[in-house]
Design an enzyme around this catalytic site. Sequence first.
Site, PDB file in Angstrom:
ATOM      1  N   LYS A 296      50.600  20.656  32.335  1.00 55.44           N
ATOM      2  CA  LYS A 296      49.217  20.863  32.731  1.00 55.44           C
ATOM      3  C   LYS A 296      48.874  19.925  33.879  1.00 55.44           C
ATOM      4  O   LYS A 296      49.561  18.893  34.035  1.00 55.44           O
ATOM      5  CB  LYS A 296      48.293  20.618  31.532  1.00 55.44           C
ATOM      6  CG  LYS A 296      48.374  19.193  31.002  1.00 55.44           C
ATOM      7  CD  LYS A 296      47.663  19.036  29.709  1.00 55.44           C
ATOM      8  CE  LYS A 296      47.896  17.655  29.151  1.00 55.44           C
ATOM      9  NZ  LYS A 296      49.318  17.295  28.993  1.00 55.44           N
TER      10      LYS A 296
ATOM     11  N   TYR B 168      42.250  16.341  29.806  1.00 51.88           N
ATOM     12  CA  TYR B 168      42.398  16.021  28.380  1.00 51.88           C
ATOM     13  C   TYR B 168      41.041  16.068  27.681  1.00 51.88           C
ATOM     14  O   TYR B 168      40.899  16.634  26.592  1.00 51.88           O
ATOM     15  CB  TYR B 168      43.005  14.637  28.199  1.00 51.88           C
ATOM     16  CG  TYR B 168      44.485  14.540  28.445  1.00 51.88           C
ATOM     17  CD1 TYR B 168      45.382  14.720  27.405  1.00 51.88           C
ATOM     18  CD2 TYR B 168      44.994  14.238  29.707  1.00 51.88           C
ATOM     19  CE1 TYR B 168      46.750  14.615  27.613  1.00 51.88           C
ATOM     20  CE2 TYR B 168      46.347  14.140  29.934  1.00 51.88           C
ATOM     21  CZ  TYR B 168      47.232  14.321  28.884  1.00 51.88           C
ATOM     22  OH  TYR B 168      48.586  14.228  29.099  1.00 51.88           O
TER      23      TYR B 168
END
Length: 369
Positions: A134, A218
Amino acid sequence: MNLNRRDFSRLSAMAAMATALPRVDAQNDENAAGRKLRWGIVGLGRISMDHFMPAVAASKTGKLTALVSGHREKAEKQAALYNVPSPSIYSYENYDEIAQNKDIDAVYIALPNSMHAEYTIRAAKAGKHVLCEKPMATSVADCNAMIAACQKHRVKLMIAYRCQYQPQHLKAIELIRSGAIGQVQVIESAFGFPIQPGEWRLNKKMAGGGPLMDVGIYSLNACRYLSGEEPGEIKANASIIDKDGRFNEVEENDGWTMKFPSGILASCTTTYAGDMGGGGYFKVHGAKGWVAMEPAFPYNGMRLMALSSDGPDLDMPDPQKDPAQFTVQADYFADCVWNNREPKTDGQEGLRDMTIISQIYQAAGMRGL
Protein backbone atom coordinates in the site's frame (compact mmCIF):
# COMPACT_ATOMS: atom_id res chain seq x y z
CA MET A 1 -25.63 -6.36 22.51
CA ASN A 2 -25.30 -5.24 26.13
CA LEU A 3 -22.36 -6.69 28.07
CA ASN A 4 -22.24 -7.00 31.82
CA ARG A 5 -19.06 -7.08 33.88
CA ARG A 6 -18.77 -10.87 33.63
CA ASP A 7 -19.13 -10.75 29.83
CA PHE A 8 -16.45 -8.10 29.50
CA SER A 9 -14.12 -10.07 31.77
CA ARG A 10 -14.64 -13.12 29.57
CA LEU A 11 -13.78 -11.11 26.47
CA SER A 12 -10.64 -9.84 28.18
CA ALA A 13 -9.51 -13.39 28.92
CA MET A 14 -10.26 -14.47 25.38
CA ALA A 15 -8.20 -11.60 24.02
CA ALA A 16 -4.99 -13.17 25.27
CA MET A 17 -5.74 -16.17 23.06
CA ALA A 18 -5.98 -13.99 19.92
CA THR A 19 -9.06 -15.82 18.75
CA ALA A 20 -9.69 -13.32 15.98
CA LEU A 21 -6.93 -14.58 13.70
CA PRO A 22 -8.03 -15.01 10.07
CA ARG A 23 -8.69 -18.49 8.79
CA VAL A 24 -5.70 -20.05 7.05
CA ASP A 25 -6.78 -23.41 5.69
CA ALA A 26 -3.75 -23.59 3.45
CA GLN A 27 -1.58 -24.93 6.24
CA ASN A 28 -3.98 -27.81 6.79
CA ASP A 29 -5.05 -28.46 3.19
CA GLU A 30 -2.52 -27.83 0.46
CA ASN A 31 0.49 -27.68 2.74
CA ALA A 32 -0.26 -31.11 4.18
CA ALA A 33 1.34 -32.46 1.00
CA GLY A 34 4.31 -30.13 1.39
CA ARG A 35 3.18 -27.64 -1.23
CA LYS A 36 4.57 -24.10 -1.10
CA LEU A 37 3.37 -20.89 -2.70
CA ARG A 38 6.36 -19.83 -4.76
CA TRP A 39 7.08 -16.12 -4.48
CA GLY A 40 8.85 -13.67 -6.75
CA ILE A 41 9.95 -10.50 -4.94
CA VAL A 42 9.70 -7.33 -7.02
CA GLY A 43 11.88 -4.63 -5.52
CA LEU A 44 14.64 -5.20 -2.98
CA GLY A 45 14.13 -2.40 -0.50
CA ARG A 46 13.83 -2.29 3.28
CA ILE A 47 10.31 -3.69 3.53
CA SER A 48 11.06 -6.67 1.31
CA MET A 49 14.56 -7.57 2.53
CA ASP A 50 14.08 -6.77 6.22
CA HIS A 51 10.50 -7.96 6.68
CA PHE A 52 8.64 -9.79 3.92
CA MET A 53 11.40 -12.11 2.70
CA PRO A 54 12.31 -13.33 6.22
CA ALA A 55 8.56 -13.76 6.84
CA VAL A 56 8.13 -16.03 3.82
CA ALA A 57 11.20 -18.04 4.84
CA ALA A 58 9.66 -18.49 8.30
CA SER A 59 6.23 -19.44 6.98
CA LYS A 60 4.80 -22.92 6.48
CA THR A 61 3.21 -22.01 3.16
CA GLY A 62 5.76 -20.01 1.22
CA LYS A 63 9.08 -20.23 -0.60
CA LEU A 64 11.18 -17.56 -2.32
CA THR A 65 11.91 -18.61 -5.89
CA ALA A 66 12.62 -15.41 -7.84
CA LEU A 67 13.89 -11.85 -7.40
CA VAL A 68 13.39 -8.71 -9.50
CA SER A 69 15.80 -5.83 -8.99
CA GLY A 70 17.65 -3.11 -10.84
CA HIS A 71 20.79 -3.97 -8.88
CA ARG A 72 22.16 -7.34 -9.94
CA GLU A 73 24.86 -7.52 -7.25
CA LYS A 74 22.36 -6.89 -4.46
CA ALA A 75 19.97 -9.43 -5.96
CA GLU A 76 22.70 -12.08 -6.14
CA LYS A 77 23.52 -11.58 -2.45
CA GLN A 78 19.86 -12.00 -1.52
CA ALA A 79 19.53 -14.98 -3.84
CA ALA A 80 22.40 -16.70 -2.04
CA LEU A 81 20.65 -16.20 1.31
CA TYR A 82 17.41 -17.80 0.11
CA ASN A 83 18.72 -20.35 -2.41
CA VAL A 84 17.14 -18.58 -5.36
CA PRO A 85 18.70 -19.90 -8.61
CA SER A 86 20.61 -17.39 -10.73
CA PRO A 87 18.32 -17.77 -13.80
CA SER A 88 15.42 -16.63 -11.58
CA ILE A 89 16.97 -13.21 -10.97
CA TYR A 90 15.31 -10.65 -13.22
CA SER A 91 15.79 -6.98 -14.02
CA TYR A 92 12.94 -4.56 -14.62
CA GLU A 93 13.68 -4.74 -18.35
CA ASN A 94 13.19 -8.52 -18.65
CA TYR A 95 10.50 -8.69 -15.94
CA ASP A 96 7.89 -10.03 -18.39
CA GLU A 97 9.94 -13.23 -18.72
CA ILE A 98 8.54 -14.37 -15.38
CA ALA A 99 5.63 -15.66 -17.48
CA GLN A 100 7.86 -18.55 -18.59
CA ASN A 101 8.99 -19.38 -15.05
CA LYS A 102 6.70 -22.09 -13.70
CA ASP A 103 8.40 -21.83 -10.31
CA ILE A 104 6.67 -18.49 -9.64
CA ASP A 105 3.06 -18.57 -8.41
CA ALA A 106 2.80 -15.04 -7.02
CA VAL A 107 4.73 -11.80 -6.79
CA TYR A 108 5.13 -9.33 -3.95
CA ILE A 109 5.27 -5.76 -5.26
CA ALA A 110 7.46 -3.62 -2.97
CA LEU A 111 8.36 -0.79 -5.33
CA PRO A 112 7.85 2.98 -5.01
CA ASN A 113 4.16 3.86 -5.14
CA SER A 114 4.12 5.12 -8.73
CA MET A 115 5.43 1.75 -10.00
CA HIS A 116 2.77 -0.41 -8.35
CA ALA A 117 0.30 -0.23 -11.22
CA GLU A 118 2.73 -1.05 -14.03
CA TYR A 119 4.30 -4.04 -12.32
CA THR A 120 1.00 -5.38 -11.03
CA ILE A 121 -0.49 -5.24 -14.53
CA ARG A 122 2.58 -6.88 -16.07
CA ALA A 123 2.46 -9.62 -13.42
CA ALA A 124 -1.20 -10.25 -14.18
CA LYS A 125 -0.43 -10.57 -17.90
CA ALA A 126 2.26 -13.09 -16.94
CA GLY A 127 -0.35 -15.12 -15.07
CA LYS A 128 1.03 -14.44 -11.58
CA HIS A 129 -1.02 -13.62 -8.49
CA VAL A 130 -0.18 -10.27 -6.87
CA LEU A 131 0.31 -9.06 -3.31
CA CYS A 132 0.93 -5.32 -3.66
CA GLU A 133 2.12 -2.98 -0.95
CA LYS A 134 0.00 0.00 0.00
CA PRO A 135 -0.88 2.55 -1.11
CA MET A 136 -2.25 0.54 -4.01
CA ALA A 137 -1.17 3.16 -6.55
CA THR A 138 -0.91 6.93 -6.98
CA SER A 139 -4.21 7.48 -8.79
CA VAL A 140 -7.75 6.16 -8.85
CA ALA A 141 -7.34 5.42 -12.56
CA ASP A 142 -4.32 3.20 -11.91
CA CYS A 143 -6.20 1.32 -9.18
CA ASN A 144 -9.01 0.59 -11.61
CA ALA A 145 -6.53 -0.56 -14.25
CA MET A 146 -4.88 -2.95 -11.77
CA ILE A 147 -8.22 -4.45 -10.79
CA ALA A 148 -9.26 -4.85 -14.44
CA ALA A 149 -5.98 -6.54 -15.42
CA CYS A 150 -6.12 -9.05 -12.57
CA GLN A 151 -9.73 -9.86 -13.31
CA LYS A 152 -9.01 -10.29 -17.03
CA HIS A 153 -6.14 -12.68 -16.42
CA ARG A 154 -7.87 -14.44 -13.53
CA VAL A 155 -5.24 -13.85 -10.88
CA LYS A 156 -5.70 -12.78 -7.27
CA LEU A 157 -4.94 -9.22 -6.23
CA MET A 158 -4.42 -8.41 -2.57
CA ILE A 159 -3.26 -5.13 -1.06
CA ALA A 160 -0.89 -5.54 1.88
CA TYR A 161 -2.98 -4.09 4.70
CA ARG A 162 -1.22 -6.24 7.29
CA CYS A 163 -3.02 -4.62 10.24
CA GLN A 164 -6.32 -6.11 9.06
CA TYR A 165 -4.87 -9.57 9.76
CA GLN A 166 -3.20 -8.74 13.08
CA PRO A 167 -4.74 -10.13 16.34
CA GLN A 168 -4.90 -6.86 18.30
CA HIS A 169 -6.61 -5.00 15.46
CA LEU A 170 -9.05 -7.87 14.95
CA LYS A 171 -9.80 -7.94 18.68
CA ALA A 172 -10.46 -4.18 18.64
CA ILE A 173 -12.99 -4.68 15.84
CA GLU A 174 -14.58 -7.56 17.77
CA LEU A 175 -14.97 -5.47 20.93
CA ILE A 176 -16.52 -2.59 19.01
CA ARG A 177 -18.93 -4.81 17.08
CA SER A 178 -19.96 -6.68 20.25
CA GLY A 179 -21.11 -3.47 21.90
CA ALA A 180 -18.51 -3.64 24.66
CA ILE A 181 -18.00 0.15 24.57
CA GLY A 182 -21.52 1.05 23.46
CA GLN A 183 -22.35 3.15 20.43
CA VAL A 184 -19.19 4.57 18.86
CA GLN A 185 -19.18 8.37 18.80
CA VAL A 186 -15.69 9.57 17.90
CA ILE A 187 -12.47 8.08 16.49
CA GLU A 188 -9.09 9.75 16.59
CA SER A 189 -5.87 8.52 15.00
CA ALA A 190 -2.40 9.76 14.09
CA PHE A 191 0.78 8.36 12.58
CA GLY A 192 3.94 10.09 11.43
CA PHE A 193 7.69 10.46 11.79
CA PRO A 194 10.48 12.91 10.92
CA ILE A 195 11.60 11.91 7.41
CA GLN A 196 15.24 12.17 6.39
CA PRO A 197 16.35 14.18 3.35
CA GLY A 198 16.87 12.19 0.15
CA GLU A 199 14.09 9.64 0.69
CA TRP A 200 12.24 8.68 -2.49
CA ARG A 201 9.01 9.37 -0.59
CA LEU A 202 9.80 13.10 -0.91
CA ASN A 203 9.66 12.81 -4.70
CA LYS A 204 6.10 13.63 -5.85
CA LYS A 205 6.39 11.61 -9.07
CA MET A 206 7.47 8.46 -7.21
CA ALA A 207 5.37 8.79 -4.05
CA GLY A 208 2.23 10.50 -5.34
CA GLY A 209 2.04 12.70 -2.25
CA GLY A 210 3.44 13.21 1.22
CA PRO A 211 2.78 11.50 4.58
CA LEU A 212 -0.89 10.84 3.77
CA MET A 213 0.19 8.39 1.05
CA ASP A 214 2.75 6.74 3.29
CA VAL A 215 1.68 6.52 6.94
CA GLY A 216 -1.53 8.55 7.00
CA ILE A 217 -3.20 5.75 5.06
CA TYR A 218 -2.93 3.59 8.21
CA SER A 219 -5.16 5.99 10.14
CA LEU A 220 -7.56 6.32 7.24
CA ASN A 221 -7.91 2.58 6.77
CA ALA A 222 -8.25 2.02 10.53
CA CYS A 223 -11.13 4.49 10.80
CA ARG A 224 -12.92 2.61 8.04
CA TYR A 225 -12.58 -0.88 9.53
CA LEU A 226 -13.12 0.27 13.12
CA SER A 227 -16.35 2.08 12.24
CA GLY A 228 -17.43 -0.50 9.67
CA GLU A 229 -18.60 2.39 7.48
CA GLU A 230 -17.45 4.47 4.53
CA PRO A 231 -16.99 8.21 5.18
CA GLY A 232 -19.22 10.83 3.65
CA GLU A 233 -18.32 14.44 4.42
CA ILE A 234 -14.56 15.15 4.45
CA LYS A 235 -12.73 18.31 5.50
CA ALA A 236 -8.95 18.66 5.36
CA ASN A 237 -5.88 20.86 5.62
CA ALA A 238 -2.27 20.41 4.59
CA SER A 239 0.78 22.45 5.54
CA ILE A 240 4.50 22.94 5.11
CA ILE A 241 6.28 24.44 8.10
CA ASP A 242 9.95 23.56 7.62
CA LYS A 243 11.67 25.31 4.71
CA ASP A 244 14.71 23.03 4.65
CA GLY A 245 14.23 21.65 1.13
CA ARG A 246 12.60 18.35 2.07
CA PHE A 247 9.12 19.52 1.13
CA ASN A 248 9.65 21.17 -2.21
CA GLU A 249 7.39 18.57 -3.89
CA VAL A 250 5.15 17.04 -1.21
CA GLU A 251 3.28 18.31 1.84
CA GLU A 252 4.76 18.04 5.34
CA ASN A 253 1.56 17.64 7.39
CA ASP A 254 -2.02 16.53 6.75
CA GLY A 255 -5.07 16.77 8.98
CA TRP A 256 -8.58 15.70 8.07
CA THR A 257 -11.97 14.92 9.56
CA MET A 258 -14.58 12.49 8.31
CA LYS A 259 -18.27 12.12 9.08
CA PHE A 260 -19.68 8.62 8.66
CA PRO A 261 -23.32 7.83 7.79
CA SER A 262 -24.16 6.85 11.40
CA GLY A 263 -22.87 10.21 12.63
CA ILE A 264 -19.51 8.91 13.88
CA LEU A 265 -16.84 11.60 13.59
CA ALA A 266 -13.19 10.79 12.91
CA SER A 267 -10.19 13.08 13.23
CA CYS A 268 -6.78 12.11 11.80
CA THR A 269 -3.34 13.67 11.45
CA THR A 270 -0.13 12.58 9.79
CA THR A 271 3.28 14.19 9.50
CA TYR A 272 6.72 13.88 7.96
CA ALA A 273 8.25 16.12 10.65
CA GLY A 274 6.58 15.54 14.01
CA ASP A 275 7.76 12.84 16.40
CA MET A 276 4.74 10.61 17.04
CA GLY A 277 6.54 7.91 18.98
CA GLY A 278 7.29 5.62 16.08
CA GLY A 279 4.06 3.65 15.90
CA GLY A 280 1.02 5.88 15.79
CA TYR A 281 -2.23 5.32 17.66
CA PHE A 282 -5.99 5.17 17.44
CA LYS A 283 -8.67 5.66 20.08
CA VAL A 284 -12.35 4.82 19.64
CA HIS A 285 -14.70 6.56 22.08
CA GLY A 286 -18.03 4.89 22.76
CA ALA A 287 -21.01 5.63 24.98
CA LYS A 288 -19.82 3.11 27.61
CA GLY A 289 -16.05 3.24 27.26
CA TRP A 290 -13.19 3.25 24.80
CA VAL A 291 -10.85 1.00 22.80
CA ALA A 292 -7.35 2.19 21.97
CA MET A 293 -4.07 0.97 20.50
CA GLU A 294 -0.74 2.64 21.13
CA PRO A 295 1.44 1.89 19.35
CA ALA A 296 -1.05 0.84 16.71
CA PHE A 297 0.78 0.42 13.41
CA PRO A 298 4.43 -0.75 13.84
CA TYR A 299 5.77 -4.14 12.78
CA ASN A 300 5.82 -5.34 16.40
CA GLY A 301 5.06 -4.10 19.89
CA MET A 302 1.41 -3.17 19.29
CA ARG A 303 -0.70 -2.76 22.42
CA LEU A 304 -4.49 -2.91 22.67
CA MET A 305 -6.27 -1.34 25.65
CA ALA A 306 -9.96 -0.99 26.48
CA LEU A 307 -12.17 0.28 29.29
CA SER A 308 -15.92 -0.24 29.67
CA SER A 309 -18.36 0.85 32.34
CA ASP A 310 -19.57 -2.77 32.32
CA GLY A 311 -16.18 -4.30 32.92
CA PRO A 312 -12.52 -4.06 33.97
CA ASP A 313 -9.61 -2.73 31.95
CA LEU A 314 -8.29 -4.75 29.02
CA ASP A 315 -4.56 -4.65 28.33
CA MET A 316 -3.42 -6.86 25.46
CA PRO A 317 0.16 -6.37 24.26
CA ASP A 318 1.28 -8.23 21.15
CA PRO A 319 3.93 -10.81 22.12
CA GLN A 320 4.86 -11.59 18.52
CA LYS A 321 8.04 -10.24 16.99
CA ASP A 322 8.77 -8.99 13.51
CA PRO A 323 8.26 -10.46 10.89
CA ALA A 324 5.26 -12.36 12.32
CA GLN A 325 2.72 -9.91 10.87
CA PHE A 326 4.14 -10.44 7.40
CA THR A 327 4.07 -14.22 7.83
CA VAL A 328 0.37 -14.14 8.73
CA GLN A 329 -0.26 -11.97 5.69
CA ALA A 330 1.66 -14.29 3.35
CA ASP A 331 -0.07 -17.39 4.75
CA TYR A 332 -3.48 -15.76 4.30
CA PHE A 333 -2.70 -14.92 0.68
CA ALA A 334 -1.58 -18.50 0.03
CA ASP A 335 -4.93 -19.70 1.37
CA CYS A 336 -6.77 -17.34 -0.98
CA VAL A 337 -4.79 -18.60 -3.96
CA TRP A 338 -5.10 -22.30 -3.18
CA ASN A 339 -8.75 -22.22 -2.20
CA ASN A 340 -9.87 -19.62 -4.78
CA ARG A 341 -11.03 -17.07 -2.20
CA GLU A 342 -11.09 -13.33 -2.72
CA PRO A 343 -8.78 -11.60 -0.21
CA LYS A 344 -10.41 -9.43 2.42
CA THR A 345 -8.12 -6.58 1.39
CA ASP A 346 -8.58 -6.94 -2.35
CA GLY A 347 -8.16 -4.34 -5.06
CA GLN A 348 -11.49 -2.75 -4.19
CA GLU A 349 -10.21 -2.07 -0.67
CA GLY A 350 -7.16 -0.31 -2.06
CA LEU A 351 -9.32 1.63 -4.51
CA ARG A 352 -11.59 2.85 -1.71
CA ASP A 353 -8.65 4.27 0.23
CA MET A 354 -7.21 5.90 -2.89
CA THR A 355 -10.58 7.48 -3.68
CA ILE A 356 -10.78 8.95 -0.17
CA ILE A 357 -7.15 10.13 -0.30
CA SER A 358 -8.02 11.99 -3.50
CA GLN A 359 -10.97 13.61 -1.72
CA ILE A 360 -8.77 14.59 1.23
CA TYR A 361 -6.23 16.26 -1.05
CA GLN A 362 -9.01 18.07 -2.90
CA ALA A 363 -10.55 19.24 0.38
CA ALA A 364 -7.12 20.54 1.42
CA GLY A 365 -6.87 22.54 -1.80
CA MET A 366 -4.27 20.25 -3.36
CA ARG A 367 -4.40 18.63 -6.79
CA GLY A 368 -6.58 15.51 -6.75
CA LEU A 369 -5.22 12.09 -7.62
